[in-house]
Design an enzyme around this catalytic site. Structure first.
Site, short mmCIF file in Angstrom:
data_model
loop_
_atom_site.label_atom_id
_atom_site.label_comp_id
_atom_site.label_asym_id
_atom_site.label_seq_id
_atom_site.Cartn_x
_atom_site.Cartn_y
_atom_site.Cartn_z
N ASP A 1 0.78 -1.24 0.00
CA ASP A 1 0.00 0.00 0.00
C ASP A 1 0.81 1.29 0.00
O ASP A 1 0.32 2.34 0.41
CB ASP A 1 -0.90 -0.01 1.25
CG ASP A 1 -0.12 -0.33 2.51
OD1 ASP A 1 1.11 -0.08 2.52
OD2 ASP A 1 -0.72 -0.83 3.49
N GLU B 1 -0.07 -9.25 -0.98
CA GLU B 1 -0.69 -8.71 0.25
C GLU B 1 -1.92 -7.86 -0.11
O GLU B 1 -2.08 -6.71 0.30
CB GLU B 1 0.31 -7.89 1.08
CG GLU B 1 -0.13 -7.68 2.52
CD GLU B 1 0.89 -6.90 3.33
OE1 GLU B 1 0.89 -5.65 3.30
OE2 GLU B 1 1.70 -7.54 4.02
N GLU C 1 -2.29 4.93 3.09
CA GLU C 1 -2.19 3.52 2.68
C GLU C 1 -3.54 2.87 2.40
O GLU C 1 -3.65 2.03 1.50
CB GLU C 1 -1.42 2.72 3.74
CG GLU C 1 0.07 3.05 3.84
CD GLU C 1 0.39 4.28 4.68
OE1 GLU C 1 -0.56 4.90 5.22
OE2 GLU C 1 1.57 4.63 4.79
N HIS D 1 6.19 5.26 13.22
CA HIS D 1 6.54 6.12 12.08
C HIS D 1 5.36 6.67 11.30
O HIS D 1 5.52 7.54 10.46
CB HIS D 1 7.43 5.36 11.09
CG HIS D 1 6.71 4.29 10.32
ND1 HIS D 1 6.07 4.55 9.14
CD2 HIS D 1 6.51 2.98 10.57
CE1 HIS D 1 5.51 3.43 8.69
NE2 HIS D 1 5.76 2.46 9.55
N ARG E 1 2.31 8.39 9.34
CA ARG E 1 1.97 9.80 9.10
C ARG E 1 0.89 10.32 10.04
O ARG E 1 0.97 11.43 10.55
CB ARG E 1 1.45 9.98 7.67
CG ARG E 1 2.53 10.23 6.67
CD ARG E 1 1.94 10.46 5.29
NE ARG E 1 2.89 11.17 4.46
CZ ARG E 1 4.02 10.66 4.00
NH1 ARG E 1 4.35 9.43 4.28
NH2 ARG E 1 4.82 11.40 3.25
N HIS F 1 13.06 5.45 12.85
CA HIS F 1 12.86 5.68 11.41
C HIS F 1 13.61 6.94 10.98
O HIS F 1 13.69 7.91 11.75
CB HIS F 1 11.35 5.84 11.17
CG HIS F 1 10.93 5.79 9.73
ND1 HIS F 1 11.24 6.78 8.83
CD2 HIS F 1 10.21 4.88 9.02
CE1 HIS F 1 10.74 6.48 7.64
NE2 HIS F 1 10.10 5.32 7.73
C1 UD1 Z 1 6.58 4.94 3.66
C2 UD1 Z 1 5.19 4.48 3.21
C3 UD1 Z 1 4.50 3.75 4.34
C4 UD1 Z 1 5.38 2.65 4.93
C5 UD1 Z 1 6.74 3.23 5.28
C6 UD1 Z 1 7.64 2.13 5.75
C7 UD1 Z 1 3.90 5.90 1.64
C8 UD1 Z 1 3.01 7.06 1.52
N1 UD1 Z 1 4.37 5.65 2.89
O1 UD1 Z 1 6.39 5.91 4.69
O2 UD1 Z 1 3.31 3.17 3.85
O3 UD1 Z 1 4.77 2.17 6.09
O4 UD1 Z 1 7.31 3.83 4.13
O5 UD1 Z 1 8.72 2.60 6.49
O6 UD1 Z 1 4.20 5.26 0.66
N2 UD1 Z 1 14.03 8.65 4.69
C9 UD1 Z 1 15.40 8.62 4.57
N3 UD1 Z 1 15.99 7.44 4.22
C10 UD1 Z 1 15.30 6.28 3.99
C11 UD1 Z 1 13.90 6.33 4.13
C12 UD1 Z 1 13.27 7.53 4.46
O7 UD1 Z 1 16.06 9.61 4.78
O8 UD1 Z 1 15.89 5.25 3.67
C13 UD1 Z 1 13.38 9.95 5.06
C14 UD1 Z 1 13.36 10.95 3.88
O9 UD1 Z 1 13.53 12.23 4.39
C15 UD1 Z 1 11.95 10.78 3.32
C16 UD1 Z 1 11.18 10.54 4.59
O10 UD1 Z 1 12.01 9.71 5.41
O11 UD1 Z 1 11.51 11.93 2.59
C17 UD1 Z 1 9.82 9.94 4.43
O12 UD1 Z 1 9.83 8.78 3.61
P1 UD1 Z 1 8.47 8.29 2.88
O13 UD1 Z 1 8.75 7.05 2.10
O14 UD1 Z 1 7.84 9.42 2.17
O15 UD1 Z 1 7.51 8.00 4.10
P2 UD1 Z 1 7.52 6.88 5.20
O16 UD1 Z 1 6.98 7.49 6.45
O17 UD1 Z 1 8.83 6.20 5.25
N1 UDP Z 2 12.17 -3.37 10.43
C1 UDP Z 2 13.54 -3.42 10.19
N2 UDP Z 2 14.36 -2.58 10.89
C2 UDP Z 2 13.88 -1.69 11.78
C3 UDP Z 2 12.47 -1.62 11.99
C4 UDP Z 2 11.65 -2.46 11.28
O1 UDP Z 2 14.01 -4.24 9.39
O2 UDP Z 2 14.67 -0.96 12.38
C5 UDP Z 2 11.29 -4.25 9.63
C6 UDP Z 2 10.23 -5.05 10.37
O3 UDP Z 2 10.72 -6.33 10.72
C7 UDP Z 2 9.11 -5.14 9.35
C8 UDP Z 2 9.27 -3.89 8.53
O4 UDP Z 2 10.58 -3.40 8.76
O5 UDP Z 2 9.28 -6.23 8.48
C9 UDP Z 2 8.24 -2.86 8.91
O6 UDP Z 2 8.56 -1.68 8.29
P1 UDP Z 2 7.87 -0.31 8.65
O7 UDP Z 2 7.44 -0.31 10.06
O8 UDP Z 2 8.82 0.74 8.19
O9 UDP Z 2 6.64 -0.29 7.64
P2 UDP Z 2 5.16 -0.85 7.66
O10 UDP Z 2 5.20 -2.33 7.86
O11 UDP Z 2 4.44 -0.13 8.75
O12 UDP Z 2 4.62 -0.48 6.33
#
Ligand code: UD1
Ligand code: UDP
Length: 370
Positions: free
Chosen positions: A98, A120, A134, A207, A209, A240
């Site tokens: 999602d 999924e 999502e 983490h 939103r 995160h």
């Molecule tokens: C995204 C997904 C969410 C998922 C989450 C898993 C959407 C809208 N959201 O949310 O469904 O649960 O990933 O973690 O698709 N950033 C870094 N390095 C990284 C990753 C993120 O610096 O490797 C920072 C960046 O500033 C980035 C921000 O985190 O702009 C947000 O990342 P984004 O993918 O937009 O949102 P998540 O909250 O990670």
């Molecule tokens: N996870 C990881 N390292 C971390 C935190 C989470 O590998 O420091 C893994 C966790 O086992 C799970 C996935 O990341 O499989 C969950 O990711 P996240 O919470 O970012 O996203 P969501 O599942 O909520 O979309």
């Protein structure tokens, strides 16, 4: 026989973890040619996962920007993915879950008349803004998909409610497949050296939103109160990389000896630390599937969940983000042996770790019957 060309598109940490086993299975199966595209919605956090599964994407869209917006993720993914689809001509695209890049990829596949398999599929809260965005991303992907890999009967039922009855296969969740690659009985990590071996460990992640700002602040303050009142609890919190999360975590929990704020862990570390923890507190989706398989209770830091199977089984409890409630629920789970036993002994409802094989067989059968 002509091989089926499968293009798997993913780009965040959780998609990587749950598509890793599928991509590995595709690479080992003669019926398929596998093309892997990383959207790069996450940079560092995805790379950790790719390293663990030894997956090397054929293409990397590298879309991540600091402070990226939902529209930015969607538009950039579509613009960069389309020429790759037009060059590779896949028979089917697989997307997972999602995220916004998964939705953008599915929409681009549809515009190019490429079949779509949704791994999924069918998770629902039926609440447009929780989780946001999502819930709508996954509903819109399901409207576009041709094949639906539903992890449970409940998700298949949700698909039927949305009028998706054709092409639905119940597979289990590939998160359980991933655990077979990661759990190691002799596991050690440096953060464990900082913790008294008699102490109990809470593993925390947060983490989403819809939890940014006040809900996150209240939750952290509540956990801090309960933990600081006890001598024998330590919290491991891999934070995160989103700056909005980093800031609040450091402000409220930084400098407290009971809290170990560390960088995001690679998935081997995360799964093994989970297996050593007493319990988990999280607003994550994937964590709600993995923890039950490791017999760890999860206090879910949300008001809604698309994983009701775990709530019915008794292994997940939705506790929301209000200060008093978080204090009460965490205290009860720490102090009541009965409550703890009830949650930790519940049966994992998310499958047997063979979801990837079922997904591949379903794809092959679908093309045979076409
Ligand atoms: C995204 C997904 C969410 C998922 C989450 C898993 C959407 C809208 N959201 O949310 O469904 O649960 O990933 O973690 O698709 N950033 C870094 N390095 C990284 C990753 C993120 O610096 O490797 C920072 C960046 O500033 C980035 C921000 O985190 O702009 C947000 O990342 P984004 O993918 O937009 O949102 P998540 O909250 O990670
Ligand atoms: N996870 C990881 N390292 C971390 C935190 C989470 O590998 O420091 C893994 C966790 O086992 C799970 C996935 O990341 O499989 C969950 O990711 P996240 O919470 O970012 O996203 P969501 O599942 O909520 O979309």
């Amino acid at each position: 026989m002509k091989k089926i060309k499968v293009m798997s598109v993913f780009g965040t940490r959780p998609e990587g973890i749950k598509m890793g086993p599928v991509v590995k299975a595709l690479a080992d199966d003669d019926r398929f040619t596998s093309v892997v595209v990383s959207t790069g919605q996450h940079a560092e956090m995805l790379q950790q996962v790719l390293d663990v599964f030894a997956v090397k994407p054929d293409y990397d869209l590298k879309i991540m920007k600091p402070g990226q917006t939902l529209t930015g993720i969607t538009v950039t993914t579509m613009t960069k993915l389309e020429p790759i689809i037009q060059k590779e001509h896949p028979d089917i695209m697989l997307v997972h879950g999602d995220t916004s890049s998964a939705y953008a990829a599915a929409l681009t596949a549809f515009y190019n008349q490429v079949a779509i398999g949704h791994v999924e599929a069918g998770l629902r809260t039926w609440n447009k803004y929780s989780p946001y965005p999502e819930e709508m991303n996954r509903q819109m992907i399901d409207d576009l998909a041709d094949l639906y890999f539903a992890p449970t009967k409940t998700s298949a039922h949700n698909l039927a409610l949305g009028n998706h009855q054709q092409g639905v296969v119940i597979t289990g969740n590939t998160a359980i497949d991933a655990l077979h690659y990661t759990i190691n009985q002799d596991y050690q990590h440096s953060v464990l050296d900082e913790i008294d071996s008699e102490h109990k460990i809470i593993l925390l992640t947060m983490h989403r939103r819809e939890n940014w700002g006040q809900p996150m602040e209240e939750t952290f303050k509540a956990i801090k109160k309960v933990v600081d009142e006890r001598e024998n609890i330590d919290v491991i919190y891999p934070v995160h990389l989103n700056p909005k999360v980093q800031m609040v975590a450091k402000k409220i929990l930084g400098g407290d000896n009971h809290f170990h704020l560390i960088a995001p862990l690679n998935v081997v570390d995360f799964h093994n630390l989970m297996s050593k923890a007493l319990l988990v507190m999280s607003d994550s989706g994937g964590v709600q599937e993995e923890a039950p398989a490791l017999h760890k209770p999860v206090l879910v830091l949300r008001d809604t969940t698309e994983r009701p199977e775990g709530v019915s089984a008794g292994t997940l409890k939705l506790i929301g983000n209000q200060y008093e409630n978080v204090v009460e629920e965490l205290s009860t789970l720490l102090d009541s042996e009965d409550e703890y036993q009830k949650m930790s002994e519940a049966k994992n409802p998310y499958g047997d770790g063979r979801a990837s094989k079922r997904i591949l067989d379903a794809i092959a059968k679908w093309f045979e019957q076409k």
